[in-house]
Design an enzyme around this catalytic site. Structure first.
Site, PDB file in Angstrom:
ATOM      1  NE  ARG A 133      -4.045  -1.947   0.423  1.00  0.00           N
ATOM      2  CZ  ARG A 133      -4.037  -3.248   0.163  1.00  0.00           C
ATOM      3  NH1 ARG A 133      -2.983  -3.809  -0.421  1.00  0.00           N
ATOM      4  NH2 ARG A 133      -5.085  -3.992   0.446  1.00  0.00           N
ATOM      5  CB  CYS A 164      -8.918  -1.790   4.832  1.00  0.00           C
ATOM      6  SG  CYS A 164      -9.538  -3.478   4.769  1.00  0.00           S
TER       7      CYS A 164
END
Ligand code: EPU
Length: 302
Positions: free
Chosen positions: A177, A226
């Site tokens: 990420r 998320c």
């Protein structure tokens, strides 16, 4: 922030920029949270360096919006204008195993367009909402696949030089990420290299991922996926769930009752509600596990 000067508006027209005054960011984000500001839609990548020079000269702050699916934006009138790229058509061009894809293209649609040409590998990314640009910047991933693995080169506006440049994959580091691009760099276009695979086989993989996602994630609620990154070797969702926080709310911001690392807008949540929820959950996880969760969602707080 409102642009009203006729001189600046004329300069924007010269750069083929579409000006939408007073756009609501709540309407442009998957969380349905965010205030208002002028939206500048960029039709031609080549004009981006001149546009950013213009904004800088005029003292106008800006932010870049991709698909709006991984951001939490402040409430009220925002102190910056929002820039967004528009897609040329076609936004995906395939030559052999090489795929040129525009940053504004939708990630999921790109996966299916490639599948129809018997190019696979990205099945795991099928349900990740957002644009290719956002996926590149964050190195989007799911079910064992990360987009970075397939990137060969990226056309990018480099904040450091103020120019559009082509960067080879060997000069980019793709991590969990996170990528080595500077925060103010802007993804414009990428060339992916995808493995050949029969359409039916890709489709079967896509179905499996869709099913897993449907069974564990709140797909029909307003979220940004998320909210926290998983800590090394751990699971933010499992930790939050273990503290009994599913359904916990601050105003209309709520920990999803399906997946505890999804924070949803259960009504008319404000950015302040969502930040309050993030703060509270983080401090409870810290108290219980001694672990400081890092946001996965990008927060633009005014
Ligand atoms: N779990 C719970 N309770 C929950 C949620 C999860 O106990 O409420 C447990 C699950 O049972 C499982 C473990 O936690 O044992 C991990 O859960 P899951 O498989 O759902 O994966 P995740 O680590 O929570 C990651 C990504 C997702 C991605 C999925 C599937 C992060 C922060 N999240 O979730 O990505 O879709 O794997 O690959 O890396 C996103 O980036 O926004 C995102 C949603």
């Amino acid at each position: 922030m409102r642009i009203e000067s006729p001189r600046i508006l004329a300069a924007l027209r010269d750069l083929a920029v579409e000006h939408r005054p007073g756009a609501s960011l709540a309407e442009l984000t998957s969380l349905a949270i965010g205030g208002t500001t002028d939206l500048l839609r960029i039709r031609e990548h080549r004009h981006l360096p001149a546009l950013i020079r213009l904004l800088r000269t005029e003292g106008i702050e800006h932010r870049f919006l991709g698909g709006g699916t991984n951001v939490l934006i402040a409430d009220g009138e925002l102190p910056w204008v929002m820039l967004q790229l528009t897609s040329p058509q076609p936004d995906v061009v395939i030559e052999g195993n090489s795929v040129w894809v525009d940053a504004a293209a939708d990630l999921g649609r790109t996966v299916t367009t490639c599948a129809r040409r018997n190019l696979g590998g990205m099945e795991g990314l099928i349900g990740v909402p957002g644009s290719i640009g956002g996926a590149l910047r964050m190195n989007a991933g799911a079910y064992g696949t990360e987009i970075g693995k397939y990137v060969r080169e990226v056309e990018v506006y480099r904040a450091a030089t103020g120019e559009n440049e082509t960067v080879r994959d060997s000069a980019i580091s793709f991590e969990y990420r996170h990528t080595s691009f500077a925060p103010a760099d802007v993804m414009l276009r990428a060339r992916l290299e995808l493995p050949s695979k029969p359409y039916e086989e890709i489709l079967a993989g896509i179905r499996v991922c869709n099913e897993k996602r449907r069974s564990s994630q709140p797909l029909n609620q307003k979220s940004a996926g998320c909210i926290f990154k998983n800590p090394p070797g751990g699971s933010a969702g499992r930790m939050i769930d273990g503290l009994g926080l599913k359904g916990f709310r601050v105003g209309d911001a709520m920990v999803s009752d399906r997946h505890a690392n999804f924070f949803v807008n259960a009504g008319r949540a404000s950015c302040a509600d969502m930040l309050g929820l993030i703060r509270e959950v983080r401090s409870r996880v810290r108290a219980a596990h001694g672990c400081d969760l890092e946001e996965e969602v990008i927060v633009w707080n005014a």
